[in-house]
Design a protein around this motif. Structure first.
Motif, PDB file in Angstrom:
ATOM      1  N   ALA A   1       6.016 -13.748   2.683  1.00 39.96           N
ATOM      2  CA  ALA A   1       6.164 -13.092   1.390  1.00 39.96           C
ATOM      3  C   ALA A   1       6.085 -14.104   0.264  1.00 39.96           C
ATOM      4  CB  ALA A   1       7.501 -12.347   1.344  1.00 39.96           C
ATOM      5  N   ASP A   2       6.639 -15.303   0.468  1.00 39.99           N
ATOM      6  CA  ASP A   2       6.598 -16.319  -0.574  1.00 39.99           C
ATOM      7  C   ASP A   2       5.175 -16.780  -0.845  1.00 39.99           C
ATOM      8  OD1 ASP A   2       9.276 -16.158  -0.835  1.00 39.99           O
ATOM      9  OD2 ASP A   2       9.732 -17.834   0.471  1.00 39.99           O
ATOM     10  N   SER A   3       4.338 -16.806   0.211  1.00 46.15           N
ATOM     11  CA  SER A   3       2.972 -17.286   0.044  1.00 46.15           C
ATOM     12  C   SER A   3       2.158 -16.395  -0.852  1.00 46.15           C
ATOM     13  CB  SER A   3       2.293 -17.402   1.420  1.00 46.15           C
ATOM     14  OG  SER A   3       2.122 -16.127   1.972  1.00 46.15           O
ATOM     15  N   GLY A   4       2.609 -15.142  -1.037  1.00 50.16           N
ATOM     16  CA  GLY A   4       1.855 -14.231  -1.875  1.00 50.16           C
ATOM     17  C   GLY A   4       2.490 -14.012  -3.230  1.00 50.16           C
ATOM     18  N   HIS A   5       3.514 -14.791  -3.597  1.00 50.23           N
ATOM     19  CA  HIS A   5       4.175 -14.614  -4.878  1.00 50.23           C
ATOM     20  C   HIS A   5       3.186 -14.878  -6.006  1.00 50.23           C
ATOM     21  CE1 HIS A   5       6.975 -15.284  -8.207  1.00 50.23           C
ATOM     22  NE2 HIS A   5       7.838 -14.578  -7.480  1.00 50.23           N
TER      23      HIS A   5
ATOM     24  N   GLN B   1      -5.408 -14.099  -0.382  1.00 46.50           N
ATOM     25  CA  GLN B   1      -3.995 -14.276  -0.720  1.00 46.50           C
ATOM     26  C   GLN B   1      -3.469 -13.058  -1.467  1.00 46.50           C
ATOM     27  OE1 GLN B   1      -3.416 -17.969  -2.792  1.00 46.50           O
ATOM     28  NE2 GLN B   1      -4.094 -19.224  -1.084  1.00 46.50           N
ATOM     29  N   THR B   2      -4.310 -12.499  -2.340  1.00 47.80           N
ATOM     30  CA  THR B   2      -3.889 -11.295  -3.067  1.00 47.80           C
ATOM     31  C   THR B   2      -3.699 -10.131  -2.108  1.00 47.80           C
ATOM     32  OG1 THR B   2      -5.117 -12.047  -5.023  1.00 47.80           O
ATOM     33  CG2 THR B   2      -4.497  -9.725  -4.934  1.00 47.80           C
TER      34      THR B   2
ATOM     35  N   ASN C   1      -0.116  -8.290  -1.550  1.00 49.73           N
ATOM     36  CA  ASN C   1       0.098  -6.854  -1.759  1.00 49.73           C
ATOM     37  C   ASN C   1       0.563  -6.161  -0.485  1.00 49.73           C
ATOM     38  OD1 ASN C   1      -0.727  -7.147  -4.409  1.00 49.73           O
ATOM     39  ND2 ASN C   1      -2.857  -6.634  -3.980  1.00 49.73           N
ATOM     40  N   ALA C   2      -0.022  -6.571   0.644  1.00 48.65           N
ATOM     41  CA  ALA C   2       0.348  -5.961   1.920  1.00 48.65           C
ATOM     42  C   ALA C   2       1.797  -6.276   2.278  1.00 48.65           C
ATOM     43  CB  ALA C   2      -0.588  -6.443   3.025  1.00 48.65           C
TER      44      ALA C   2
END
Length: 501
Positions: A2-6, A225-226, A230-231
């Motif tokens: 989750a952090d990787s997609g912040h 990454q986006t 979002n997922a």
């Protein structure tokens, strides 16, 4: 994940990638410019070398020709330098090479000039300082003396001057100077063309490179990454309706991450469905014995059940209580197994008695369906382990065999000792288990299609509990089956470890 997609982290990564690529682009431009300037410099040097070579060629020819004819014709060298042959030579050479040629004496007076220079010899002059420079360095290249040599010609040019010597009849030596002017307008035009073409190439390259980098970054970094961000955000909110499409990820790194996320979400969905089914089954399983117990006890208390039937009904109540006890115990033990808090008390005991007592618990069901039991008349086999837990294993395996044996079929038990282990096996005739389900039956909550229809109240926990109990005992279990013939579970217990008393 989750952090990787912040969003802030994505923005930072985007900035880092853009910065690195920009630095690469600037470095490439600098390399291209330096390479272009170096090429132009080498091109200039090549032109200068060519001019110098032409100057030496003309000077050597004139020197050789005049030296030869001075001795042959008994004339002073200045006379021979003015003859028609020399004039024709420098005219033709100058036209062919697009250069202007001038020959001067040591007093800076012009003796001859090529026709293409367009100037008379009287108008040609050179400063004495230039003559002095040539005497000191043998040859010099000048960028700004064409106007002095030829005031009528204002075209940009570079001039190369050398001196040469002629041997006279009296043994003296006469000094002369040869100047060749090469016009640089074509050279400058060529350089400008090179610079324009190079600049155009660099601009086009920068545009194409920027487009490529943008699309590459979006496709391989920002877009995946986006999508992952979002997922993960959607999954964190409990929406598992849509898995990630692996075709959207071109980079193997992100495709592997997406595949891992899909596996996690699939497991969560399956677990959720299994837990819902588990709760439903537990509720039904608890309700059934409690309803039976409540009905028979109330019937006995209010006199609905005749006195002669009370013993029979109390036996049924006792069986349902035992069933309820086992169910509650199974669920409690399952929690202990998962938490690793269950304690085992190992001892050496005969497994034969445990198997016999367990079968007695199913006596009524076996008699009603006319099931034959085989293999009880064997030698005593000892097992080292927790009597209560291994009793749970025997009960669960026996219960499965009773559930799925065909009416009028056979349940066979086998107990034996080998050098390294004690073996218990139970086989029942009947429908068997399909090959593609053999590897799944030990999974928690798993029930095959056939078992769902035959055993509507089962929870799918029995084999999972068995697996955990046997793991505590370092024991192994295996299953073999042939459809419409038999199913057999075989448990191998290790022998009691030897101790030094």
């Amino acid at each position: 994940m989750a952090d990787s997609g912040h969003p802030a982290l994505l923005k930072h990564r985007r900035f880092i990638i853009s910065r690195v690529l920009s630095i690469q682009l600037v470095v490439m431009i600098i390399v291209a410019v330096v390479t272009g300037l170096t090429g132009i410099s080498l091109f200039r040097e090549t032109i200068y070398d060519k001019i110098y070579s032409n100057t030496l060629t003309v000077a050597e020819f004139v020197e050789d020709y005049v030296n030869t004819n001075t001795l042959k014709e008994d004339k002073h060298s200045e006379k021979i330098l003015s003859d028609e042959f020399i004039q024709n030579y420098i005219d033709n050479f100058g036209t062919a090479m697009n250069i202007s040629i001038y020959i001067l004496d040591n007093n800076s007076e012009c003796l001859m000039c090529s026709e293409n220079s367009g100037v008379s010899i009287a108008d040609v002059s050179v400063q004495y300082s230039i003559i002095k420079d040539i005497r000191n360095s043998s040859e010099r290249v000048y960028d700004n003396i064409n106007a002095t040599l030829n005031p009528k010609d204002t075209r940009p040019a570079i001039t190369n001057g050398v001196r040469f010597f002629i041997n006279e009849q009296d043994g003296s030596e006469s000094e002369y100077f040869l100047f060749i002017t090469s016009y640089t307008n074509k050279i400058e035009n060529c350089i400008r063309t090179i610079l324009f073409a190079g600049g155009t190439v660099i601009i086009v390259f920068v545009i194409l490179f920027s487009i490529f980098i943008y699309r590459f970054t979006m496709r391989y970094y920002i877009k995946p990454q986006t999508i992952l961000s979002n997922a993960v955000r959607r999954y964190a909110q409990g929406d598992y309706s849509e898995l990630l499409d692996l075709e959207e990820f071109n980079d193997p790194f992100y495709r592997e991450k997406a595949s891992t996320i899909n596996q996690i979400i699939s497991n969560l969905k399956n677990t959720g469905e299994q837990q819902s089914q588990f709760i439903s089954n537990v509720s039904h399983e608890l309700r059934t014995p409690m309803t039976i117990i409540s009905g028979y006890v109330n019937g006995i208390l209010d006199g609905t059940v005749p006195k002669e039937k009370r013993t029979e009904y109390l036996y049924i109540v006792s069986q349902e209580m035992q069933r309820l006890k086992i169910l509650v115990s199974s669920m409690l033990n399952l929690t202990k197994y998962d938490n690793g808090t269950i304690q085992i008390n190992c001892e050496l005991f005969p497994i034969n008695d445990l198997v016999f007592k367990t079968l007695l618990m199913f006596e009524n069901r076996l008699e009603k369906r006319n099931i034959t039991i085989e293999g009880l008349d064997c030698d005593t086999v000892y097992v080292y382990g927790d009597n209560g837990l291994i009793g749970q294993v025997i009960y669960n395996l026996t219960e499965n065999a009773v559930k799925f044996v065909n009416t009028g079929g056979t349940i066979s038990v086998r107990m034996e000792e080998t050098k390294d282990s004690s073996i218990f096996a139970i086989r029942n005739t009947g429908p068997g288990i399909p090959k593609d389900e053999l590897s799944k039956i030990f999974g928690r909550f798993y029930k095959s299609d056939f078992s769902r229809s035959q055993d509507k109240t089962g929870l799918g926990l029995g084999l999972d509990i068995i697996k955990k109990i046997l793991r505590l005992h370092d024991a192994q279990i295996s299953v073999s089956s042939e459809e419409n013939v038999f199913t057999e579970f075989l448990v191998s217990f290790p022998k009691k470890p030897e101790t030094n008393d």
